[in-house]
Design an enzyme around this catalytic site. Structure first.
Site, PDB file in Angstrom:
ATOM      1  N   GLY A  16       0.765  -1.275   0.133  1.00 19.14           N
ATOM      2  CA  GLY A  16      -0.100   0.100  -0.053  1.00 19.14           C
ATOM      3  C   GLY A  16       0.933   1.317  -0.089  1.00 19.14           C
ATOM      4  NE  ARG A  87       0.719 -18.317  -3.305  1.00 19.90           N
ATOM      5  CZ  ARG A  87      -0.429 -17.794  -2.590  1.00 19.90           C
ATOM      6  NH1 ARG A  87      -1.603 -17.985  -2.630  1.00 19.90           N
ATOM      7  NH2 ARG A  87       0.073 -16.899  -1.587  1.00 19.90           N
ATOM      8  CG  ASP A 120       3.489  -6.812   7.102  1.00 17.39           C
ATOM      9  OD1 ASP A 120       3.017  -6.013   6.583  1.00 17.39           O
ATOM     10  OD2 ASP A 120       2.964  -8.019   7.189  1.00 17.39           O
ATOM     11  CB  THR A 143       3.275   0.052   6.398  1.00 17.47           C
ATOM     12  OG1 THR A 143       1.808  -0.381   6.723  1.00 17.47           O
ATOM     13  CG2 THR A 143       4.083  -0.661   7.624  1.00 17.47           C
ATOM     14  CG  ASP A 145      -1.002  -1.200   8.554  1.00 19.35           C
ATOM     15  OD1 ASP A 145      -1.737  -0.001   8.248  1.00 19.35           O
ATOM     16  OD2 ASP A 145      -1.146  -2.016   7.758  1.00 19.35           O
ATOM     17  CG  ASP A 147       1.981  -4.074   9.908  1.00 14.96           C
ATOM     18  OD1 ASP A 147       2.632  -3.375   9.366  1.00 14.96           O
ATOM     19  OD2 ASP A 147       0.993  -4.645   9.667  1.00 14.96           O
ATOM     20  NE  ARG A 189      -2.629  -4.716   5.054  1.00 17.33           N
ATOM     21  CZ  ARG A 189      -3.230  -4.893   3.719  1.00 17.33           C
ATOM     22  NH1 ARG A 189      -4.320  -5.479   3.828  1.00 17.33           N
ATOM     23  NH2 ARG A 189      -2.937  -4.320   2.790  1.00 17.33           N
TER      24      ARG A 189
HETATM   25  N1  LIG Z   1       5.189  -6.993  -4.680  1.00 23.62           N
HETATM   26  C1  LIG Z   1       3.918  -7.581  -4.361  1.00 23.62           C
HETATM   27  N2  LIG Z   1       3.302  -7.850  -5.388  1.00 23.62           N
HETATM   28  C2  LIG Z   1       2.035  -8.493  -5.236  1.00 23.62           C
HETATM   29  N3  LIG Z   1       1.381  -8.284  -3.976  1.00 23.62           N
HETATM   30  C3  LIG Z   1       2.079  -8.170  -3.000  1.00 23.62           C
HETATM   31  C4  LIG Z   1       3.312  -7.298  -3.007  1.00 23.62           C
HETATM   32  N4  LIG Z   1       3.870  -6.834  -1.812  1.00 23.62           N
HETATM   33  C5  LIG Z   1       2.643  -7.153  -0.959  1.00 23.62           C
HETATM   34  N5  LIG Z   1       1.523  -7.671  -1.646  1.00 23.62           N
HETATM   35  C6  LIG Z   1       0.426  -8.204  -1.146  1.00 23.62           C
HETATM   36  O1  LIG Z   1      -0.195  -6.954  -0.623  1.00 23.62           O
HETATM   37  C7  LIG Z   1      -1.015  -7.327   0.377  1.00 23.62           C
HETATM   38  C8  LIG Z   1      -0.856  -6.296   1.299  1.00 23.62           C
HETATM   39  O2  LIG Z   1       0.279  -7.005   1.992  1.00 23.62           O
HETATM   40  P1  LIG Z   1       0.957  -6.238   3.389  1.00 23.62           P
HETATM   41  O3  LIG Z   1      -0.144  -5.381   4.063  1.00 23.62           O
HETATM   42  O4  LIG Z   1       1.657  -7.110   3.997  1.00 23.62           O
HETATM   43  O5  LIG Z   1       1.684  -4.803   2.203  1.00 23.62           O
HETATM   44  P2  LIG Z   1       2.692  -4.163   2.540  1.00 23.62           P
HETATM   45  O6  LIG Z   1       4.019  -4.254   1.765  1.00 23.62           O
HETATM   46  O7  LIG Z   1       3.158  -4.871   4.130  1.00 23.62           O
HETATM   47  O8  LIG Z   1       2.448  -2.547   2.768  1.00 23.62           O
HETATM   48  P3  LIG Z   1       1.396  -2.222   3.389  1.00 23.62           P
HETATM   49  O9  LIG Z   1       1.031  -2.968   4.642  1.00 23.62           O
HETATM   50  O10 LIG Z   1       1.521  -0.820   3.623  1.00 23.62           O
HETATM   51  O11 LIG Z   1      -0.008  -2.411   2.766  1.00 23.62           O
HETATM   52  C9  LIG Z   1      -0.953  -8.765   0.729  1.00 23.62           C
HETATM   53  O12 LIG Z   1      -1.690  -9.641   0.249  1.00 23.62           O
HETATM   54  C10 LIG Z   1       0.263  -8.991  -0.041  1.00 23.62           C
HETATM   55  O13 LIG Z   1       0.388 -10.310  -0.409  1.00 23.62           O
HETATM   56  O1  LIG Z   2      -5.127  -0.138  -0.525  1.00 25.24           O
HETATM   57  P1  LIG Z   2      -6.203  -1.033  -0.040  1.00 25.24           P
HETATM   58  O2  LIG Z   2      -6.037  -2.411  -0.879  1.00 25.24           O
HETATM   59  O3  LIG Z   2      -7.590  -0.718   0.224  1.00 25.24           O
HETATM   60  O4  LIG Z   2      -5.578  -1.578   1.250  1.00 25.24           O
HETATM   61  C1  LIG Z   2      -5.924  -1.075   2.702  1.00 25.24           C
HETATM   62  C2  LIG Z   2      -5.024  -1.625   3.674  1.00 25.24           C
HETATM   63  O5  LIG Z   2      -3.590  -1.256   3.440  1.00 25.24           O
HETATM   64  C3  LIG Z   2      -3.396  -0.395   4.627  1.00 25.24           C
HETATM   65  O6  LIG Z   2      -3.630   1.096   4.259  1.00 25.24           O
HETATM   66  C4  LIG Z   2      -1.823  -0.552   4.716  1.00 25.24           C
HETATM   67  O7  LIG Z   2      -1.506  -1.724   5.168  1.00 25.24           O
HETATM   68  C5  LIG Z   2      -4.011  -1.035   5.834  1.00 25.24           C
HETATM   69  O8  LIG Z   2      -3.978  -0.094   6.767  1.00 25.24           O
HETATM   70  C6  LIG Z   2      -5.315  -1.275   4.802  1.00 25.24           C
HETATM   71  O9  LIG Z   2      -6.199  -2.149   5.848  1.00 25.24           O
HETATM   72 MG   LIG Z   3       1.705  -4.522   5.761  1.00 28.88          MG
END
Ligand SMILES: Nc1ncnc2c1ncn2[C@@H]1O[C@H](COP(=O)(O)OP(=O)(O)OP(=O)(O)O)[C@@H](O)[C@H]1O
Ligand SMILES: O=P(O)(O)OC[C@H]1O[C@](O)(CO)[C@@H](O)[C@@H]1O
Ligand SMILES: [Mg+2]
Length: 365
Positions: A16, A87, A120, A143, A145, A147, A189
């Site tokens: 995100g 995948r 993460d 992020t 979050d 986290d 999240r």
């Molecule tokens: N490079 C990527 N390509 C495809 N999907 C991804 C990629 N990075 C993260 N995702 C997917 O995005 C979703 C959000 O994951 P996650 O919250 O862990 O992302 P993040 O990288 O930690 O960033 P954020 O928490 O800010 O969204 C998960 O379903 C994860 O599998």
């Molecule tokens: O952009 P999307 O797919 O709506 O994702 C929203 C999620 O991404 C975040 O903004 C960052 O991980 C979370 O706080 C929220 O649940």
């Molecule tokens: Mg995340």
């Protein structure tokens, strides 16, 4: 320390978006080009830019960012948070391992290392990818979050907490004017950092986070106490990942994404306390906007240090912020899932100390 043989690096944003990403890209580019004379390729739309053909990237120069862009939210490179490359969902409905497309892309562009700015999930996915195709990476945690393990702060979090605090400052006068209980649903999240920090900074009476069990009785008692003391309004912050009191998850309609616990809670609070309630879901507003000074500083320190690590050959590491310093940690210590808020840590103890109802935890006595 001897410098590694590096001529060209790639930088990408993944997961995100959040405020401060452009400030990291700027710092990476400035350090790499000005100090080490490297070429920097910005990969578009996260991992997709290296998986798709033609490859999608732009060459970055320090001048691109100096004036305006580092002040802005979002990411000029684009990002993705869906479509796991191992995948990958194909147009025909099948699922394919596209990790080798990523590796071919890295080789075709002649990238000696990658700086990956992600949360993460991205740290796990992209570090696995980099291992699979044999390219070194350095991670930069971002992020809203907060986290990501191993770092006190991730980029974007401080700005998001600022948005929540500002919203609370705007909601308090209207709550007071109408004698209402205002419920603010925030992102995060499964982690409660935004809620707990925004709740403390914004003067909440109740903060509910996924890590701490609560009861409707506890919430109602806390609000009644506030009203009994003579204040005719109250503020409640609830993290999107909080479940109903029977343990069931609240999703957006026809989706697996969180959203809606605020409305459920608003109705329950109205029923149990006989007050008028209103609900605000802050949503993606928390991700946008200009990065706060703290996020710009963090982004700058992280970007510079990430390039220094690459040049020292210290790969498979993530830059981190601990005790007023930029440091780095092995990715293996980070890619163990999302970091929860400590239910008995400083934030919880502080909130409880202020008289905020945070649920049922040792910190709450
Ligand atoms: N490079 C990527 N390509 C495809 N999907 C991804 C990629 N990075 C993260 N995702 C997917 O995005 C979703 C959000 O994951 P996650 O919250 O862990 O992302 P993040 O990288 O930690 O960033 P954020 O928490 O800010 O969204 C998960 O379903 C994860 O599998
Ligand atoms: O952009 P999307 O797919 O709506 O994702 C929203 C999620 O991404 C975040 O903004 C960052 O991980 C979370 O706080 C929220 O649940
Ligand atoms: Mg995340």
């Amino acid at each position: 320390m001897a410098l590694a043989q590096i001529g060209r690096i790639g930088v990408l944003t993944s997961g995100g978006d959040c405020a401060g990403l452009n400030a990291v890209i700027r710092a990476v580019t400035a350090r790499a080009v000005n100090h080490y004379g490297l070429q920097v390729y910005g990969i578009l739309d996260g991992t997709l830019g290296l998986m798709e053909r033609p490859l999608r990237y732009v060459e970055l120069a320090p001048s691109t960012f100096d004036g305006r862009i580092f002040r802005e939210g979002g990411t000029v490179l684009g990002t993705t948070n869906k479509g796991d490359p191992f995948r990958f969902p194909m147009a025909d409905g099948s699922v394919r391992d596209r990790s080798q497309d990523f590796g071919d892309g890295v080789r075709e562009l002649g990238l000696d290392a990658l700086v990956v700015i992600g949360g993460d999930g991205s740290m796990s996915i992209v570090s696995r990818l980099c291992h699979a195709v044999g390219v070194g990476m350095v991670g930069v945690p971002k992020t809203i979050d907060n986290d990501v393990h191993g770092t006190d702060f991730s980029i974007g979090h401080a700005t998001a907490v600022g948005v929540v605090t500002d919203a609370m400052d705007r909601l308090q006068p209207t709550a007071a004017s109408h004698h209402r209980v205002m419920i603010v649903e925030v992102m995060g999240r499964d982690a409660g950092y935004i809620a707990m920090q925004g709740g403390i900074a914004g003067g909440a009476d109740v903060v509910l986070v996924p890590e701490i069990p609560y009861s409707m009785d506890g919430v109602a008692t806390a609000i009644r106490k506030v009203l009994d003391r003579g204040r005719t309004h109250a503020l409640v912050v609830v993290a999107e990942g909080v479940k109903r009191d029977d343990g069931t998850v609240v999703h957006l309609p026809a989706s697996t994404r969180y959203g809606g616990i605020g409305h459920w809670l608003g109705e329950r609070i109205a029923d149990t306390t006989h007050t008028e309630t209103r609900v605000t879901i802050l949503g993606h507003v928390q991700r946008g906007g200009s990065p706060s000074p703290q996020d710009r500083l963090l982004a700058s320190a992280f970007g510079v240090h990430a390039v220094d690590l690459v040049m020292r050959g210290q790969l498979d590491r993530m830059v981190a912020w601990r005790n007023l310093s930029v440091v780095d940690v092995p990715l293996s210590e980070v890619t163990i899932g999302a970091r929860p808020l400590d239910p008995n840590g400083t934030l919880a103890t502080t909130a409880h100390g202020l008289g905020i109802y945070i649920g049922d935890t040792e910190a709450a006595g």
